[in-house]
Design an enzyme around this catalytic site. Structure first.
Site, PDB file in Angstrom:
ATOM      1  N   PRO A   1       0.798  -1.225   0.000  1.00 43.22           N
ATOM      2  CG  PRO A   1      -0.109  -1.073   2.148  1.00 43.22           C
ATOM      3  CD  PRO A   1       0.594  -2.012   1.217  1.00 43.22           C
ATOM      4  CG  ASN A   2      -0.182   4.327   1.371  1.00 42.20           C
ATOM      5  OD1 ASN A   2      -1.193   4.820   0.878  1.00 42.20           O
ATOM      6  ND2 ASN A   2      -0.147   3.828   2.589  1.00 42.20           N
TER       7      ASN A   2
ATOM      8  NE  ARG B   1       3.795   7.027   1.951  1.00 41.38           N
ATOM      9  CZ  ARG B   1       4.095   5.820   2.383  1.00 41.38           C
ATOM     10  NH1 ARG B   1       4.494   4.891   1.543  1.00 41.38           N
ATOM     11  NH2 ARG B   1       3.995   5.534   3.656  1.00 41.38           N
TER      12      ARG B   1
ATOM     13  CE1 TYR C   1       8.638   4.849   2.926  1.00 38.88           C
ATOM     14  CE2 TYR C   1       7.490   6.948   3.082  1.00 38.88           C
ATOM     15  CZ  TYR C   1       7.763   5.692   3.581  1.00 38.88           C
ATOM     16  OH  TYR C   1       7.166   5.272   4.736  1.00 38.88           O
TER      17      TYR C   1
ATOM     18  CG  ASN D   1       8.210  -2.243  -0.084  1.00 40.05           C
ATOM     19  OD1 ASN D   1       7.704  -2.287   1.035  1.00 40.05           O
ATOM     20  ND2 ASN D   1       8.828  -1.183  -0.546  1.00 40.05           N
TER      21      ASN D   1
ATOM     22  CB  ALA E   1       1.381   0.082   5.987  1.00 42.51           C
TER      23      ALA E   1
ATOM     24  CG  HIS F   1       4.895  -2.481  10.335  1.00 40.52           C
ATOM     25  ND1 HIS F   1       6.242  -2.782  10.379  1.00 40.52           N
ATOM     26  CD2 HIS F   1       4.775  -1.473   9.428  1.00 40.52           C
ATOM     27  CE1 HIS F   1       6.885  -1.979   9.540  1.00 40.52           C
ATOM     28  NE2 HIS F   1       6.020  -1.190   8.959  1.00 40.52           N
TER      29      HIS F   1
ATOM     30  CG  ASP G   1      -1.187 -17.320   7.926  1.00 36.56           C
ATOM     31  OD1 ASP G   1      -0.096 -17.451   8.529  1.00 36.56           O
ATOM     32  OD2 ASP G   1      -2.281 -17.215   8.514  1.00 36.56           O
TER      33      ASP G   1
ATOM     34  CD  GLU H   1      10.442  -7.778   5.532  1.00 34.83           C
ATOM     35  OE1 GLU H   1       9.858  -6.870   6.139  1.00 34.83           O
ATOM     36  OE2 GLU H   1      10.923  -8.784   6.108  1.00 34.83           O
TER      37      GLU H   1
ATOM     38  CG  HIS I   1      11.075  -2.682   4.174  1.00 40.57           C
ATOM     39  ND1 HIS I   1       9.712  -2.528   4.174  1.00 40.57           N
ATOM     40  CD2 HIS I   1      11.329  -3.876   4.741  1.00 40.57           C
ATOM     41  CE1 HIS I   1       9.158  -3.589   4.741  1.00 40.57           C
ATOM     42  NE2 HIS I   1      10.110  -4.428   5.080  1.00 40.57           N
TER      43      HIS I   1
ATOM     44  NE  ARG J   1      10.388   5.586   8.572  1.00 41.64           N
ATOM     45  CZ  ARG J   1       9.373   5.532   7.729  1.00 41.64           C
ATOM     46  NH1 ARG J   1       9.360   4.634   6.767  1.00 41.64           N
ATOM     47  NH2 ARG J   1       8.370   6.380   7.842  1.00 41.64           N
TER      48      ARG J   1
ATOM     49  NE  ARG K   1       6.807   4.247   9.803  1.00 40.98           N
ATOM     50  CZ  ARG K   1       5.747   4.293   9.006  1.00 40.98           C
ATOM     51  NH1 ARG K   1       5.475   3.272   8.224  1.00 40.98           N
ATOM     52  NH2 ARG K   1       4.963   5.353   8.989  1.00 40.98           N
TER      53      ARG K   1
END
Length: 148
Positions: A10-11, A18, A23, A75, A78, A81, A88, A99, A101, A108, A112
């Site tokens: 998301p985002n 943003r 970022y 990635n 949000a 977390h 699953d 993973e 980021h 941070r 997070r």
């Protein structure tokens, strides 16, 4: 030839505008284009999806298993977390994943710093901005070459 799936949470569709101080200024299309070019150079196939909806990411992970995806760059943003459902799904399909980021999540806010994915990923790359994806792709290709 491997098939690599890149999932953006998301985002991330707002990258470039943003919070660029956190970022960066690269947008998602630029990142995907660079990853595609690197994949093609290595004779691999890259698929990418960004979604703000958890269920769409879960369904894409399920589909990846049926499609023979070899590795996932993820990635979760949000959802890192919060999402047991995505965790699953990844466990259910047993496709290795990295993973990713953009920011250094460990530097941070405390909330997070917990990931529902780090302990089941083959690795985590964070803190290098858009280059985190390229580093993850190189790590993914290395992993695939070692596990032929």
């Amino acid at each position: 030839m491997a098939t690599i799936l890149v999932l953006h949470g998301p985002n991330l569709n707002l990258l470039g505008s943003r919070e660029p101080e956190i970022y960066g200024t690269d947008n998602l299309e630029d990142i995907n284009q660079r990853l595609t070019a690197l994949s093609v150079d290595g004779r691999h196939h890259l698929l990418a999806l960004q979604s703000n909806a958890e269920y769409e990411l879960v369904e894409r992970i399920h589909d990846a298993s049926r499609e023979g995806v070899n590795i996932i760059l993820f990635n979760p943003a949000a959802f890192t977390h919060t999402s047991v459902a995505l965790r699953d799904a990844l466990l259910a399909v047993a496709i290795p994943f990295i993973e990713v980021h953009l920011s250094n999540v460990h530097g941070r806010e405390p909330f997070r710093q917990h990931s529902y994915f780090a302990d089941i990923a083959i690795g985590t790359i964070s803190g290098f901005g858009a280059m985190s994806y390229e580093l993850a792709l190189n790590a993914a290709l290395d992993h695939l070459n070692q596990n032929k």
